[in-house]
Design a protein around this motif. Structure first.
Motif, short mmCIF file in Angstrom:
data_model
loop_
_atom_site.label_atom_id
_atom_site.label_comp_id
_atom_site.label_asym_id
_atom_site.label_seq_id
_atom_site.Cartn_x
_atom_site.Cartn_y
_atom_site.Cartn_z
N GLY A 33 6.75 14.82 -11.94
CA GLY A 33 5.86 13.84 -11.36
C GLY A 33 6.30 12.42 -11.68
N PHE A 46 4.23 10.25 -13.05
CA PHE A 46 3.57 10.00 -14.33
C PHE A 46 3.36 8.50 -14.55
CE2 PHE A 46 5.83 14.11 -15.23
CZ PHE A 46 4.70 14.89 -15.08
N LEU A 62 -0.53 8.07 -17.65
CA LEU A 62 -0.91 9.47 -17.87
C LEU A 62 -2.42 9.65 -17.79
CD1 LEU A 62 1.55 10.64 -20.66
CD2 LEU A 62 1.69 10.98 -18.21
N HIS A 105 -2.38 14.36 -14.97
CA HIS A 105 -1.05 14.45 -15.57
C HIS A 105 -1.11 15.22 -16.88
CE1 HIS A 105 0.12 10.47 -13.41
NE2 HIS A 105 0.47 11.51 -12.68
N THR A 139 10.78 13.06 -14.51
CA THR A 139 10.14 11.89 -13.93
C THR A 139 11.19 10.88 -13.47
OG1 THR A 139 8.34 10.30 -14.27
CG2 THR A 139 9.82 10.69 -16.14
#
Length: 160
Positions: A24, A26, A29, A33, A52
């Protein structure tokens, strides 16, 4: 936490531990997440990682409408480490990577880190022109022997 650049990764070798990862952006967060990352952290027999981006892909693909980052890269890496993530794979989304099909990305990820478990959000898409949605990810990964968990958005007060 160990940080690996996507461009430097090569094929996994015999004896490499199985790898569990969440993929992801992110970008701060949030609870969703953290739920994805908990799925990874619950895979005790695996190296536990996050995949990421150095820069939010929206910044590269749609710079005029990009509103900015929620956190810096350093803040994101610190937050992942504080949660217990052991390995973070950082992707430079510019150049050739942005033209990679989603299924090719998933196959490369499996081959490069001995991927055995993958967690993504239900609204996650990957690949050139976002060609692979969560359902496609689950199907493709299942065909490669990678257990996949797709998490629905978390709601609080009726809102995601």
């Amino acid at each position: 936490m160990k940080i690996l650049a996507w461009e430097e990764m090569r094929e996994a070798r015999d004896g490499d531990p199985p790898f569990a990862a969440a993929v992801g952006v992110f970008d701060g967060l949030h609870l969703g997440h953290k739920a994805l990352l908990r799925e990874v952290l619950d895979r005790g027999a695996c190296a536990q990682g996050a995949v990421t981006f150095r820069e939010n892909p929206k910044k590269i693909l749609h710079p005029a409408s990009f509103r900015g980052d929620i956190s810096t890269l350093e803040q994101k890496l610190a937050a992942l480490s504080e949660l217990g993530i052991e390995v973070c794979i950082l992707i430079d989304f510019s150049g050739d990577f942005s033209k990679l099909a989603g299924k090719d990305f998933l196959s490369l990820l499996r081959d490069r880190v001995n991927l055995k478990f993958l967690a993504v959000g239900a609204n996650f898409r990957c690949g050139y022109r976002l060609d692979t949605d969560a359902e496609g990810i689950e199907k493709h990964c299942g065909g490669m022997g990678v257990e996949t968990r797709v998490l629905e958005p978390l709601c609080s007060g009726g809102r995601p």
